[in-house]
Design an enzyme around this catalytic site. Structure first.
Site, PDB file in Angstrom:
ATOM      1  N   CYS A 110     -13.701 -39.421   7.115  1.00  0.00           N
ATOM      2  CA  CYS A 110     -14.390 -39.366   8.410  1.00  0.00           C
ATOM      3  C   CYS A 110     -14.075 -40.604   9.241  1.00  0.00           C
ATOM      4  CB  CYS A 110     -15.891 -39.245   8.221  1.00  0.00           C
ATOM      5  SG  CYS A 110     -16.398 -37.725   7.418  1.00  0.00           S
ATOM      6  N   ARG A 155     -16.009 -29.917   7.944  1.00  0.00           N
ATOM      7  CA  ARG A 155     -15.243 -30.364   9.129  1.00  0.00           C
ATOM      8  C   ARG A 155     -14.910 -29.172  10.016  1.00  0.00           C
ATOM      9  NH1 ARG A 155     -14.154 -35.493   7.779  1.00  0.00           N
ATOM     10  NH2 ARG A 155     -13.896 -35.841   5.559  1.00  0.00           N
TER      11      ARG A 155
HETATM   12  C1  BEZ Z   1     -14.799 -38.465   3.487  1.00  0.00           C
HETATM   13  O1  BEZ Z   1     -13.983 -39.206   2.960  1.00  0.00           O
HETATM   14  O2  BEZ Z   1     -14.927 -38.433   4.715  1.00  0.00           O
HETATM   15  C2  BEZ Z   1     -15.629 -37.577   2.627  1.00  0.00           C
HETATM   16  C3  BEZ Z   1     -15.161 -37.262   1.369  1.00  0.00           C
HETATM   17  C4  BEZ Z   1     -15.933 -36.457   0.551  1.00  0.00           C
HETATM   18  C5  BEZ Z   1     -17.146 -35.955   0.994  1.00  0.00           C
HETATM   19  C6  BEZ Z   1     -17.590 -36.271   2.268  1.00  0.00           C
HETATM   20  C7  BEZ Z   1     -16.825 -37.070   3.091  1.00  0.00           C
END
Ligand code: BEZ
Length: 223
Positions: free
Chosen positions: A60, A137
């Site tokens: 993110c 997402r």
């Molecule tokens: C992330 O790296 O953005 C992420 C990875 C796993 C679960 C939620 C977010």
């Protein structure tokens, strides 16, 4: 604070039902990092509304850095950005401060707080069986009339491509401008396609075997 309008037509998606291309984007008002906002206030411009699983997560963070750096490219296309997650407003603020300090970029587009997932469920950003998980997402491309024109859904462990988001926006704007079609791998400047004829006379009159349904139109404008 987050509110969906009481008009059932405005929120026609039942919780977790999700949206389809061509549906009106459900209106909502909510707190965001840019103050209180209402989705319908963005009418008249394109809007990319996207959810992310959680603040302070690696993928993110890379997405927000990339989108903040590309904010001018979206603005050039008269397109606003709006992000959303279950995290609180103060979590969003703390994350944006960290991003500014670490990556030297200010995320100025609004990030909505959706702690009860009321918006995420109305948009189908949450899997139906999930009671407490974050949003996946999901990205909605919403046109100036407030209609969902395209959407994508990526898992938490794969980040979105900012160039592909811009290309999708370019393609939607190009097909709207000329009542034409965007072929596979289309980029601004490439040829577009004509709408196929619905008249048998055109089918028989076309010079080549495929010309009645597969013919180039004018070039799209190069950005
Ligand atoms: C992330 O790296 O953005 C992420 C990875 C796993 C679960 C939620 C977010």
């Amino acid at each position: 604070m987050t509110q969906l309008p009481s008009n059932p037509d405005a929120v026609r998606a039942a919780p977790c039902a999700g949206l389809r291309i061509g549906d009106p984007a459900p209106d909502f008002s909510a707190r965001s990092t840019a103050g209180d906002i209402r989705l319908s206030d963005f009418r008249g411009r394109w809007l990319v509304l996207f959810s992310h699983p959680a603040d302070f997560t690696p993928v993110c963070t890379t997405e927000f850095v990339a989108l903040a750096r590309a904010a001018g490219d979206f603005a050039e296309r008269d397109c606003a950005l709006m992000a959303l997650s279950v995290d609180s407003l103060f979590s969003h603020f703390a994350w944006l401060r960290m991003i500014r300090d670490r990556f030297d970029v200010e995320v100025r587009f609004p990030i909505v707080e959706d702690p009860t997932l009321v918006i995420g469920r109305a948009y189908g950003m949450v899997a139906p069986q999930d009671n407490d998980s974050g949003t996946v997402r999901t990205t909605f491309f919403i046109d100036p009339e407030g209609v969902v024109r395209a959407m994508t859904c990526y898992p938490a462990n794969v980040g979105r491509s900012t160039p592909e988001m811009l290309r999708t926006l370019d393609a939607l704007q190009a097909v709207d401008a000329g009542s034409v079609l965007a072929p596979a791998n289309w980029e601004p400047g490439d040829d577009l396609l004509q709408q196929p004829s619905a008249l048998l006379d055109d089918v028989f009159a076309a010079p080549g075997q495929t010309d009645w349904f597969l013919a180039q139109a004018s070039s799209g404008k190069r950005k």
